[in-house]
Write a protein that holds these residues in place. Structure first.
Motif, PDB file in Angstrom:
ATOM      1  N   LEU A  90     -61.433 -64.277 -41.238  1.00  0.00           N
ATOM      2  CA  LEU A  90     -60.873 -65.610 -41.463  1.00  0.00           C
ATOM      3  C   LEU A  90     -59.402 -65.537 -41.864  1.00  0.00           C
ATOM      4  CD1 LEU A  90     -63.445 -67.898 -43.314  1.00  0.00           C
ATOM      5  CD2 LEU A  90     -62.604 -68.068 -40.982  1.00  0.00           C
ATOM      6  N   ILE A  91     -59.061 -64.594 -42.745  1.00  0.00           N
ATOM      7  CA  ILE A  91     -57.665 -64.463 -43.171  1.00  0.00           C
ATOM      8  C   ILE A  91     -56.798 -64.074 -41.979  1.00  0.00           C
ATOM      9  CG2 ILE A  91     -56.054 -63.181 -44.637  1.00  0.00           C
ATOM     10  CD1 ILE A  91     -58.302 -62.929 -46.701  1.00  0.00           C
ATOM     11  N   LEU A  92     -57.251 -63.108 -41.182  1.00  0.00           N
ATOM     12  CA  LEU A  92     -56.476 -62.719 -40.010  1.00  0.00           C
ATOM     13  C   LEU A  92     -56.341 -63.868 -39.023  1.00  0.00           C
ATOM     14  CD1 LEU A  92     -57.666 -59.083 -39.160  1.00  0.00           C
ATOM     15  CD2 LEU A  92     -55.573 -59.808 -40.321  1.00  0.00           C
ATOM     16  N   PHE A  93     -57.350 -64.727 -39.000  1.00  0.00           N
ATOM     17  CA  PHE A  93     -57.318 -65.854 -38.070  1.00  0.00           C
ATOM     18  C   PHE A  93     -56.257 -66.884 -38.456  1.00  0.00           C
ATOM     19  CE2 PHE A  93     -59.465 -69.215 -35.493  1.00  0.00           C
ATOM     20  CZ  PHE A  93     -59.511 -68.497 -34.313  1.00  0.00           C
ATOM     21  N   LEU A  94     -55.703 -66.758 -39.661  1.00  0.00           N
ATOM     22  CA  LEU A  94     -54.635 -67.651 -40.103  1.00  0.00           C
ATOM     23  C   LEU A  94     -53.273 -67.256 -39.530  1.00  0.00           C
ATOM     24  CD1 LEU A  94     -55.544 -68.040 -43.895  1.00  0.00           C
ATOM     25  CD2 LEU A  94     -55.966 -69.679 -42.069  1.00  0.00           C
ATOM     26  N   THR A  95     -53.226 -66.182 -38.758  1.00  0.00           N
ATOM     27  CA  THR A  95     -51.944 -65.701 -38.217  1.00  0.00           C
ATOM     28  C   THR A  95     -51.122 -66.807 -37.550  1.00  0.00           C
ATOM     29  OG1 THR A  95     -52.762 -63.436 -37.937  1.00  0.00           O
ATOM     30  CG2 THR A  95     -50.869 -64.081 -36.599  1.00  0.00           C
ATOM     31  N   PRO A  96     -51.706 -67.686 -36.709  1.00  0.00           N
ATOM     32  CA  PRO A  96     -50.886 -68.759 -36.105  1.00  0.00           C
ATOM     33  C   PRO A  96     -50.234 -69.661 -37.136  1.00  0.00           C
ATOM     34  CG  PRO A  96     -52.981 -68.548 -34.954  1.00  0.00           C
ATOM     35  CD  PRO A  96     -53.080 -67.697 -36.179  1.00  0.00           C
ATOM     36  N   THR A  97     -50.887 -69.863 -38.285  1.00  0.00           N
ATOM     37  CA  THR A  97     -50.284 -70.709 -39.307  1.00  0.00           C
ATOM     38  C   THR A  97     -49.085 -70.006 -39.940  1.00  0.00           C
ATOM     39  OG1 THR A  97     -51.621 -69.930 -41.204  1.00  0.00           O
ATOM     40  CG2 THR A  97     -52.590 -71.616 -39.789  1.00  0.00           C
ATOM     41  N   PHE A  98     -49.154 -68.687 -40.079  1.00  0.00           N
ATOM     42  CA  PHE A  98     -48.017 -67.950 -40.620  1.00  0.00           C
ATOM     43  C   PHE A  98     -46.845 -67.942 -39.635  1.00  0.00           C
ATOM     44  CE2 PHE A  98     -51.532 -65.555 -42.926  1.00  0.00           C
ATOM     45  CZ  PHE A  98     -51.413 -66.355 -44.048  1.00  0.00           C
ATOM     46  N   VAL A  99     -47.157 -67.877 -38.345  1.00  0.00           N
ATOM     47  CA  VAL A  99     -46.102 -67.991 -37.328  1.00  0.00           C
ATOM     48  C   VAL A  99     -45.384 -69.327 -37.497  1.00  0.00           C
ATOM     49  CG1 VAL A  99     -45.637 -68.217 -34.853  1.00  0.00           C
ATOM     50  CG2 VAL A  99     -47.242 -66.470 -35.670  1.00  0.00           C
ATOM     51  N   LEU A 100     -46.170 -70.387 -37.695  1.00  0.00           N
ATOM     52  CA  LEU A 100     -45.596 -71.724 -37.861  1.00  0.00           C
ATOM     53  C   LEU A 100     -44.745 -71.812 -39.123  1.00  0.00           C
ATOM     54  CD1 LEU A 100     -45.629 -74.552 -36.541  1.00  0.00           C
ATOM     55  CD2 LEU A 100     -47.557 -75.119 -38.043  1.00  0.00           C
ATOM     56  N   LEU A 101     -45.238 -71.271 -40.232  1.00  0.00           N
ATOM     57  CA  LEU A 101     -44.500 -71.345 -41.498  1.00  0.00           C
ATOM     58  C   LEU A 101     -43.229 -70.498 -41.469  1.00  0.00           C
ATOM     59  CD1 LEU A 101     -47.418 -71.235 -44.103  1.00  0.00           C
ATOM     60  CD2 LEU A 101     -45.959 -73.190 -43.524  1.00  0.00           C
ATOM     61  N   ILE A 102     -43.307 -69.306 -40.882  1.00  0.00           N
ATOM     62  CA  ILE A 102     -42.108 -68.468 -40.771  1.00  0.00           C
ATOM     63  C   ILE A 102     -41.066 -69.163 -39.905  1.00  0.00           C
ATOM     64  CG2 ILE A 102     -41.197 -66.275 -39.887  1.00  0.00           C
ATOM     65  CD1 ILE A 102     -43.929 -65.026 -40.618  1.00  0.00           C
ATOM     66  N   SER A 103     -41.516 -69.798 -38.832  1.00  0.00           N
ATOM     67  CA  SER A 103     -40.599 -70.540 -37.961  1.00  0.00           C
ATOM     68  C   SER A 103     -39.955 -71.697 -38.725  1.00  0.00           C
ATOM     69  CB  SER A 103     -41.353 -71.086 -36.745  1.00  0.00           C
ATOM     70  OG  SER A 103     -41.888 -70.046 -35.969  1.00  0.00           O
ATOM     71  N   PHE A 104     -40.732 -72.314 -39.618  1.00  0.00           N
ATOM     72  CA  PHE A 104     -40.228 -73.444 -40.402  1.00  0.00           C
ATOM     73  C   PHE A 104     -39.168 -72.996 -41.406  1.00  0.00           C
ATOM     74  CE2 PHE A 104     -40.653 -75.953 -44.370  1.00  0.00           C
ATOM     75  CZ  PHE A 104     -40.214 -77.186 -43.902  1.00  0.00           C
ATOM     76  N   PHE A 105     -39.447 -71.920 -42.141  1.00  0.00           N
ATOM     77  CA  PHE A 105     -38.554 -71.500 -43.215  1.00  0.00           C
ATOM     78  C   PHE A 105     -37.334 -70.713 -42.725  1.00  0.00           C
ATOM     79  CE2 PHE A 105     -42.451 -72.115 -45.795  1.00  0.00           C
ATOM     80  CZ  PHE A 105     -41.915 -72.971 -46.745  1.00  0.00           C
ATOM     81  N   PHE A 106     -37.502 -69.933 -41.651  1.00  0.00           N
ATOM     82  CA  PHE A 106     -36.412 -69.052 -41.223  1.00  0.00           C
ATOM     83  C   PHE A 106     -35.734 -69.490 -39.918  1.00  0.00           C
ATOM     84  CE2 PHE A 106     -39.110 -66.436 -43.942  1.00  0.00           C
ATOM     85  CZ  PHE A 106     -38.164 -65.900 -44.814  1.00  0.00           C
TER      86      PHE A 106
END
Length: 305
Positions: free
Chosen positions: A113-129
């Motif tokens: 489940l944690i690994l499945f959150l990878t797309p959300t981290f892509v989105l957040l990194i794109s947002f912040f950086f």
């Protein structure tokens, strides 16, 4: 509708279903690596050993693919070689190392489940950086996904896991590392090709894992029970190389968005494989948490399509 048009439509439908089945099989096999790792830990091996043996057996197969692609396609530029070296280290070496370290402390279901959150981290990194805007619907999808993961995390904590927090943080770092790989590899994938990039990056990761092992462990440590080697070969072939190839085939047949949505079966399959093979319990709160995570990722995938 004419007979020929009907036959053509039926053939197209069969081709789509075949591609979908390939994507589902690839996702289930890739998710099974957590189950295999848990089985190997029963033989008192650590994450370094699990990762090393996995990549040691996978390396010759990825090397064959890399050589085939190198012979059939244009040579890489020196800059692209350096990029692939870096991506191989953060995307497969570092991410896999952190993942297997975390699996020592948490259930296979929570790990997936944690690994499945990878797309959300892509989105957040794109947002912040990268200053990418996030819509209200996307924020809602993120909230659903993280809330679901918290449910399953709390279940594991209440089940008595002493180091669930540490294990979850390690797998979370693995997901972030892989998210960075996905973000940084976008342009290179278009120029080099997905299969070629994966083969090269996995070769880099394999070499790094093997070198790391001999820096940290004596060669005599490779003397392990035959069951460890059997599980490692299964892990390398059926949970690493084959899923990568199946996913690439599925992307060609049905497209990346549909293949990604088919991958949602991964956490579900891990939860049930964990119950059947590892005797990990399945509870209502786990199922509720998984439903929230899958709903959030599904909404994100629909937004991108």
């Amino acid at each position: 509708m004419t007979g020929s048009a009907s036959l053509s439509l039926a053939a197209t439908r069969r081709a789509f279903l075949a591609g979908l089945a390939i994507a589902i099989l690839g996702s289930i096999l890739f998710s099974a690596k957590a189950i295999v790792a848990k089985l190997m830990y029963r033989y008192q091996v650590d994450a370094i050993m699990v990762l090393t043996l996995r990549m040691m057996f996978a390396f010759p197969l990825f090397a064959m693919i890399a050589v085939w692609k190198a012979r059939s396609e244009a040579p890489l530029s020196p800059k692209d070689r350096l990029r692939i070296l870096f991506l191989g280290l953060i995307g497969y070496y570092l991410s896999s190392l952190l993942d297997f370290l975390g699996l020592q402390y948490i259930s296979a279901g929570l790990e997936r489940l944690i690994l499945f959150l990878t797309p959300t981290f892509v989105l957040l990194i794109s947002f912040f950086f990268y200053k990418r805007s996030i819509s209200g619907a996307e924020w809602g999808a993120l909230l659903l996904s993280y809330l679901g993961t918290v449910f399953v995390f709390m279940h594991d904590v209440n089940a008595g896991g002493a180091n669930v927090g540490l294990g979850s943080l390690l797998v979370l770092a693995a997901a972030v590392s892989y998210a960075l790989y996905l973000l940084l590899s976008g342009e290179l994938v278009r120029r080099v090709g997905a299969m070629r990039l994966v083969a090269y990056a996995m070769c880099v990761s394999s070499v790094a894992c093997i070198v790391q092992f001999f820096l940290l462990r004596p060669a005599a440590a490779l003397a392990q029970p035959i069951e460890v080697y059997q599980l490692s070969i299964f892990n390398a072939v059926f949970c690493t190389v084959l899923p990568v190839c199946l996913t690439m085939i599925a992307v060609v047949r049905i497209g990346a968005p549909t293949a990604a949505q088919a991958g949602m079966i991964g956490p579900v399959s891990t939860l049930f494989m964990g119950a059947v093979i590892l005797d990990e319990p399945i509870t209502g709160i786990q199922l509720a948490g998984m439903a929230l995570v899958l709903s959030g990722i599904y909404l994100l995938s629909k937004k991108k399509t």
